[in-house]
Design an enzyme around this catalytic site. Structure first.
Site, mmCIF file in Angstrom:
data_model
loop_
_atom_site.group_PDB
_atom_site.id
_atom_site.type_symbol
_atom_site.label_atom_id
_atom_site.label_comp_id
_atom_site.label_asym_id
_atom_site.label_seq_id
_atom_site.Cartn_x
_atom_site.Cartn_y
_atom_site.Cartn_z
ATOM 1 C CE1 TYR A 50 -4.360 4.009 -6.293
ATOM 2 C CE2 TYR A 50 -2.846 5.232 -4.922
ATOM 3 C CZ TYR A 50 -4.051 4.588 -5.085
ATOM 4 O OH TYR A 50 -4.944 4.537 -4.035
ATOM 5 C CG HIS A 77 -5.235 -1.071 -3.693
ATOM 6 N ND1 HIS A 77 -4.588 -0.391 -4.687
ATOM 7 C CD2 HIS A 77 -6.002 -0.158 -3.060
ATOM 8 C CE1 HIS A 77 -4.958 0.872 -4.653
ATOM 9 N NE2 HIS A 77 -5.816 1.040 -3.680
#
Ligand SMILES: NC(=O)c1ccc[n+]([C@@H]2O[C@H](COP(=O)([O-])OP(=O)(O)OC[C@H]3O[C@@H](n4cnc5c(N)ncnc54)[C@H](OP(=O)(O)O)[C@@H]3O)[C@@H](O)[C@H]2O)c1
Length: 267
Positions: free
Chosen positions: A39, A97
């Site tokens: 991100y 993730h």
């Protein structure tokens, strides 16, 4: 360590606007933040946390390890960078993730590196995101029961992911739902609106209360102060049996997050 009920999802919150959005959520009462190395906003989170002046021990910060950092040496080095950017000695929860490996990395070695990170005090708890039933079994077989604090997966009224949740529960893995509001689509759903009207709540509160009643933690995002504050008030909302049954009936197996390069063979 219990996983908090309400995470702010911070995907897309970058730069000075992103830092302001994170700070705004903290001001509205969010105390748990979810990010990921991809991100590219861990430093914005670090700055927002410092600016908020909220004591670190009242906050819960979770980050997801990027696919490119799954090799054990990279994973540990990347966590050091994450800790620097997040301005914290110890991350509360570190997750894999996506169950994807490149080069000579393997899921097992990545999980072992995560466990090592916890032993070294770099992270208080470890978890996974987007793990299938088979992968959850693999993780528990490798690290033992209780090691994986949570599996963060897509769950919302239109994608209830029940098989994965049932297996997680049987394995003793807590479930965290992401995209809990189906990217905001739930706000215009007639069934959810009807429940909201009957219970004098907002549609988002109904959905969050439904997820909490199922035992999940939730990850949601909003750029609006009024939504952030109202969403947290879902903690006080109880859905009755009729509302829970209506919510269960909204399932339509509509997965919203399915990146071709990352998605495992879903259950
Ligand atoms: N682990 C993973 O692989 C993974 C994958 C995807 C996402 N995630 C996490 O999940 C987070 C959330 O994802 P998301 O933002 O796509 O989904 P979401 O939280 O389901 O939806 C966000 C949308 O809902 C709207 N919303 C929020 N509160 C509302 C309310 N009270 N009434 C009406 N609309 C409302 C927001 O609009 P407003 O801004 O107008 O309120 C925003 O457009 C991400 O930031 C990320 O942290 C994790």
């Amino acid at each position: 360590m219990p996983i908090p009920p309400f995470f702010l999802g911070t995907f897309g919150m970058k730069g000075s606007d992103g830092r302001r959005a994170i700070l705004q959520a903290l001001e509205c009462g969010f105390r748990a933040l979810d990010t990921g190395q991809v991100y590219d906003n861990e430093s914005e989170i670090g700055h927002a946390v410092v600016e908020s002046a909220i004591p670190r021990d009242q906050l819960f910060i979770a980050t997801n390890i990027a696919v490119d950092n799954m090799a054990p040496d990279r994973l540990l080095a990347s966590l050091d960078r994450s800790r620097d950017d997040l301005q914290t000695d110890c991350i509360d929860l570190t997750l894999i993730h996506w169950p994807v490996v490149r080069g000579d990395a393997t899921i097992c070695r990545a999980l072992e590196a995560l466990a090592l990170a916890r032993q070294r005090g770099l992270t208080r708890a470890i978890g996974v995101s987007n793990f299938t039933i088979a992968l959850m079994h693999q993780a528990v077989d490798l690290l033992g029961p209780g090691a994986i604090a949570t599996n963060q997966i897509e769950i919302h009224p239109y994608f209830q992911n029940r098989k994965v949740v049932e297996s997680a529960t049987a394995l003793g893995i807590h479930t965290t739902s992401f995209k809990t509001l189906a990217k905001g689509r739930i706000a215009s759903d007639p069934t959810i609106q009807r429940i909201a009207q009957r219970l004098q709540a907002t549609p988002a509160q109904v959905v969050l209360a439904w997820a909490l009643a199922l035992g999940h933690s939730t990850v949601t995002s909003s750029l609006r102060r009024e939504h952030l504050a109202l969403n947290l008030r879902a903690a006080a909302l109880r859905l009755d049996a009729e509302a829970m049954a209506d919510m269960a009936g909204l399932e339509r197996h509509e997965r919203l997050t399915n990146p071709a390069a990352l998605a495992p063979a879903w259950d």
